[in-house]
Design a protein around this motif. Sequence first.
Motif: not given
Length: 179
Positions: A34, A38, A41, A142, A146-147, A150
Motif C-alpha cells: 500500500r 500510494s 501514485r 486514511c 491506495t487512493e 496517496s
Amino acid sequence: SPARAAAAKAHFQLPDEPILFYCGQMNWKKNILRILESCARSAQSGQVFTLVLAGQGPDAKSIQQKVAELGLAERTRFTGHITDENDLYGLYENANLFVFPSLYDTSGMVVREAAAMSTPSVVVRGCATAEPIHDRENGFLCEDTTESLSEIINLALNDLAMTARTGETARKTIYLSWD
C-alpha cells in the motif's frame, strides 16, 4: 537534535526534499505494498519526496524489486536494520511524515517513536494503531486504499507547515516517556 538530524541526513544521503519514512519489518503483511503503490501514485501526480524504508525481513528483496517495478528506485532509500539509536532518531527527525498503514500491528510503538520526534504518522482508520490519532490534529487517518493514502501523502507534503504543527501536537498528545 539538529546535529543528530544532520548526521542522519548525511549518513543516509537524504536530499533537501520532503521525506516519507517507514520503519519496521520488511514483510508484506505490514501493508508495505500500500505504501509503495500510494507513493507511485503521488509521484505520478508530480509530488516530490524521498521514501526511506528502514528495517529487515523476509520480503526485503521482493520489496526492492517492487520499488523498481513501480519506478520508485531513484526516490527510495533502503537502510536495512538500524542498530544505532542516533541514526534511527535522526531519520524520524528528518521525516515529514511517518507512513504506517499496517493492518497487522496491534499497537504501533513506532507511531509513538515518531511522535517523540515531532513527526506525525498516517495510519489506517479503525486499526489499533489509529487509537491515539485524531485526524489532522495529531496525525492523519486514511482508508486502506491506495487512493486514500496517496491523498493524505499529498495533503501532508503540500502543506509542510500544517504537517509540522500536526507533528508538534503528536509530540504533546501521543508521545509517552518511559517514566
